[in-house]
Enzyme design. Sequence first.
Site, PDB file in Angstrom:
ATOM      1  N   HIS A  65      -7.470   0.865  -6.286  1.00 20.44           N
ATOM      2  CA  HIS A  65      -7.664   0.009  -5.105  1.00 20.44           C
ATOM      3  C   HIS A  65      -8.356  -1.279  -5.589  1.00 20.44           C
ATOM      4  O   HIS A  65      -9.531  -1.518  -5.285  1.00 20.44           O
ATOM      5  CB  HIS A  65      -8.505   0.759  -4.068  1.00 20.44           C
ATOM      6  N   ASP A  87     -17.279   7.358  -1.240  1.00 19.59           N
ATOM      7  CA  ASP A  87     -16.010   7.200  -0.530  1.00 19.59           C
ATOM      8  C   ASP A  87     -15.645   8.565   0.041  1.00 19.59           C
ATOM      9  O   ASP A  87     -16.253   9.586  -0.313  1.00 19.59           O
ATOM     10  CB  ASP A  87     -14.933   6.678  -1.509  1.00 19.59           C
ATOM     11  N   ARG A 103     -13.411  -8.470   2.236  1.00 16.23           N
ATOM     12  CA  ARG A 103     -11.988  -8.242   1.925  1.00 16.23           C
ATOM     13  C   ARG A 103     -11.200  -9.518   2.200  1.00 16.23           C
ATOM     14  O   ARG A 103     -10.316  -9.906   1.440  1.00 16.23           O
ATOM     15  CB  ARG A 103     -11.415  -7.101   2.788  1.00 16.23           C
ATOM     16  N   CYS A 125     -16.445   1.660   1.116  1.00 14.55           N
ATOM     17  CA  CYS A 125     -15.255   0.822   1.379  1.00 14.55           C
ATOM     18  C   CYS A 125     -14.724   1.003   2.791  1.00 14.55           C
ATOM     19  O   CYS A 125     -13.968   0.178   3.269  1.00 14.55           O
ATOM     20  CB  CYS A 125     -14.174   1.119   0.346  1.00 14.55           C
ATOM     21  N   ARG A 138       0.884  -1.182   0.000  1.00 12.12           N
ATOM     22  CA  ARG A 138       0.000   0.000   0.000  1.00 12.12           C
ATOM     23  C   ARG A 138       0.912   1.219   0.000  1.00 12.12           C
ATOM     24  O   ARG A 138       1.730   1.393   0.906  1.00 12.12           O
ATOM     25  CB  ARG A 138      -0.896   0.005   1.233  1.00 12.12           C
ATOM     26  N   GLN A 156     -10.173  -3.880  -3.121  1.00 12.92           N
ATOM     27  CA  GLN A 156     -11.447  -3.415  -2.582  1.00 12.92           C
ATOM     28  C   GLN A 156     -12.559  -3.566  -3.624  1.00 12.92           C
ATOM     29  O   GLN A 156     -13.672  -3.980  -3.297  1.00 12.92           O
ATOM     30  CB  GLN A 156     -11.327  -1.945  -2.148  1.00 12.92           C
TER      31      GLN A 156
END
Length: 311
Positions: free
Chosen positions: A132, A228, A296, A268, A105, A135
């Site tokens: 991402h 988001d 996830r 998310c 990440r 996700q």
Amino acid sequence: MLKGKDLLSIHDLSVDEVFEILDLAAELKAKQKAGVPHKILRGKTLGMIFEKSSTRTRVSFEVGIFQLGGTGLFLSNKDLQLGRGEPIKDTARVLSRYLDGIMIRTFGHDRVVELAKYADVPVINGLTDLLHPCQVLTDLLTIREHKGKNFRSLKMAYVGDGNNMTNSYLYGAAKVGMTLAVATPKNYKPNEEVYENALSDAEETGAKLSWTESPVEAVKDADIVVTDTWASMGQEAEHDERKKIFVPYQVNRELLKNASKNAIVMHCLPAYRGEEITDEVFEENANVIFDEAENRLHAQKAIMALTMCDR
Ligand code: CP
Ligand code: NVA
């Protein structure tokens, strides 16, 4: 099909590979719930490099590799020599001598691309400023659970900032043939190159992708409404300015009147109530949102099993 490959972007996956991940994720989830062990990565080690904060990604990858019989190593850039300037290409070659896979990440997507170029083991993108993918694959799994397998009959609306999630939704929707309407302010659109690539991916599946400045237009008859944060990691200094600009993009009950009657709302996480989503809309959809968080684990177990397994 994915054995030994990296997972940097959904754009790099074939349509079949996307469904292979979703199907295996569902199978591994069922096995986990039934208490059936699946130790396909016994003896394998995943290194997890974090140059940004994380709750879900860190815990779900670490628990996921453990459930598959392997071990996860949490590698913070505060501790790694990487954080003191050791080149990513050297880090990649060193870690490849110890590990069976690397999850990273970080900020610039180019860092993940460079890591993957120099690593001899599969590299998994755990979020960059651009994308991402883990996700969004998870979200596709969650959509299948709540709305059925026929993505082509579904419309998703994304409302908010055109960020890493939006970019990955464009790639994800394009691969599964889902309609996706994105609403962002015009200076906060999704990445232009991603949008073009996604349109070209959509030719294979018939997915309908669109952008508008109008949240009402995007949400019209949507089966899934997603949002988001307005200020992603690294954009903290812009938070107050963004908060003013994005007010019309809040997912609230009024906006949801335009959606399909049985629409679900996804996020998310982490969520900022009172900003991109109201507390009442969040709590009314908490079952879906926390299924999404749980998934996830299952989606990433499938990704690790497919990319890191010898067989
Ligand atoms: N959604 C997500 O990636 O959460 P974390 O930042 O907690 O990993
Ligand atoms: N867009 C958000 C996603 C967090 C999981 C961020 O990058 O901070």
